[in-house]
Design an enzyme around this catalytic site. Structure first.
Site, PDB file in Angstrom:
ATOM      1  N   TYR A   1       0.856  -1.192   0.000  1.00  0.00           N
ATOM      2  CA  TYR A   1       0.000   0.000   0.000  1.00  0.00           C
ATOM      3  C   TYR A   1       0.886   1.234   0.000  1.00  0.00           C
ATOM      4  CZ  TYR A   1      -3.093   3.683   1.766  1.00  0.00           C
ATOM      5  OH  TYR A   1      -3.780   4.856   1.925  1.00  0.00           O
TER       6      TYR A   1
ATOM      7  N   GLU B   1      -3.739   7.637  -3.798  1.00  0.00           N
ATOM      8  CA  GLU B   1      -3.680   6.386  -3.037  1.00  0.00           C
ATOM      9  C   GLU B   1      -3.591   5.213  -4.008  1.00  0.00           C
ATOM     10  OE1 GLU B   1      -6.098   4.646   0.735  1.00  0.00           O
ATOM     11  OE2 GLU B   1      -7.280   5.021  -1.060  1.00  0.00           O
TER      12      GLU B   1
END
Length: 405
Positions: free
Chosen positions: A153, A241
């Site tokens: 991530y 993101e």
């Protein structure tokens, strides 16, 4: 972990900060006008990333089954992923009114892509995040399917606590990062970036190392991180993101899926991007509200909310629900609302047959609105928000409008 302050939350905080500063006499009054939030389809976000040198899957966009077939043939990929393009999440588990299950399909046969596209394009896809009848799919994305050997991530966001951009990463990707922050906080890594100096090579390499990239992949991941930061600045993003930010068995670092939030105040600098705004999935009343920079979200109840301030709007909806009622909408005028916007907001609500009665807090406003907007029956009640909600549910027992300052 740094908390993202993008999207509507960021807008509310900016609004509150400006109003607070004006009250303290910190600087001259500033007129702040609310804006709609930008909606981009997945293929649009990926194109923006690809245009800035970020590695994404090869893909084409098609609006017919024949175009999807041609796209699949042009890819010449070992495996192809076909994705229905709608703004709602949960596409993989969605259901089409054509009978097809799933808005995301994998296949090795271009002919299968054509057959699947025939059951997607022009049909409604229902997911947990769409209205009951679903959303009509007008385009599909035909992309190269890549195997993922490891998922991480990575995100860059504006953090008020740090007064600038912050990188946030975790070697555990492909899952809900909030859950990771709770169960394994030691796996969340944060790095502040000096917005004047920009991201340094050592910072990018350290983040790549924290994410678990090794050998040549570490430098490759650091290069992608620097490109993502440059993208973040160039397009006036408040958040980029990437989840998952992964590696393939062939030794390639790829941004497999991304979410981008934009600074609405930078629209004048990012006209090409804001021109991509997809309003086709909005309700007509939402598009009409957007023309006047009003934020409108339709709900299932019959008690409408007409509120100046998103925080109070949410609180009013909660109060109505707690007292047994159901909000019919969320309508926020924002901190810098002008008279013309108020007029248009009333017009939007009073054309809806669900609201034959308008309830207003100020008698003078009621008279003015009655004269200028030709509103239907008006009920003036001088009471705090809680009593408004109680009256709405317990006394009137019929549709009407709540107005709060």
């Amino acid at each position: 972990m740094a908390a993202p302050l993008a999207g509507p939350v960021g807008f509310v905080l900016r609004d509150l900060a400006l109003r607070s500063a004006r009250l303290r006499g910190g600087f001259p009054a500033v007129q702040l006008t609310p804006r709609r939030w930008l909606n981009l389809q997945e293929y649009q976000s990926k194109k923006i990333m690809a245009d800035h040198g970020v590695t994404v899957q090869r893909f084409f966009v098609a609006d017919s089954a024949n175009d999807a077939l041609e796209a699949a043939q042009r890819l010449k990929a070992k495996e192809i992923v076909l994705k229905a393009q709608i703004l709602a999440g949960g596409r993989g588990k969605g259901i089409f009114n054509s009978g097809l299950k799933g808005g995301v399909h994998l296949t090795k046969d271009p002919k299968t892509v054509e057959q699947l596209a025939k059951q997607m394009i022009g049909y409604n896809l229902s997911t947990k995040q769409t209205p009951k009848d679903g959303v009509t799919v007008k385009k599909v994305m035909v992309a190269e399917a890549l195997d993922i050997s490891r998922e991480t991530y990575f995100a860059i966001l504006m953090d008020r606590a740090c007064n600038g951009p912050v990188m946030v990463g975790s070697p555990q990707g492909g899952v809900d990062i909030e859950e990771v922050a709770v169960t394994s906080p030691e796996l969340i890594f944060k790095e502040e970036i000096d917005i004047f100096e920009g991201i340094k090579d050592r910072q990018a390499l350290q983040m790549a190392k924290n994410l678990g990239f090794q050998g040549p992949l570490q430098q490759q991941a650091a290069d992608q991180i620097k490109k993502l930061y440059n993208l973040f600045l160039k397009i006036d993003a408040t958040q980029v993101e990437v989840n998952p930010f992964g590696e393939t068995p062939e030794g390639q670092v790829v941004c497999f899926d991304a979410k981008i939030n934009f600074d609405d105040n930078a629209e004048f600098r990012q006209r090409e991007i804001f021109a991509m705004d997809d309003k086709s999935e909005n309700e007509p009343i939402e598009n009409e509200a957007a023309k006047y920079d009003l934020k409108y979200i339709g709900l299932d109840g019959n008690i409408a909310c007409f509120v100046n301030g998103a925080g109070l709007a949410m609180a009013t909806c909660d109060i109505i629900s707690l007292n047994g009622g159901k909000p019919a909408n969320f309508l926020d005028l924002g901190g810098g609302v002008k008279e013309a916007q108020v007029y248009q907001a009333f017009k939007l609500l009073t054309t809806d047959p669900k609201f034959p009665t308008v309830k207003c807090k100020c008698e003078a406003v009621c008279v003015s609105l009655y004269m200028t907007a030709a509103l239907p029956q008006l009920v003036c009640v001088f009471a705090p928000p809680v009593l408004h909600a109680v009256l709405a549910v317990a006394v009137l027992q019929k549709p009407f409008l709540i107005i709060e300052e």
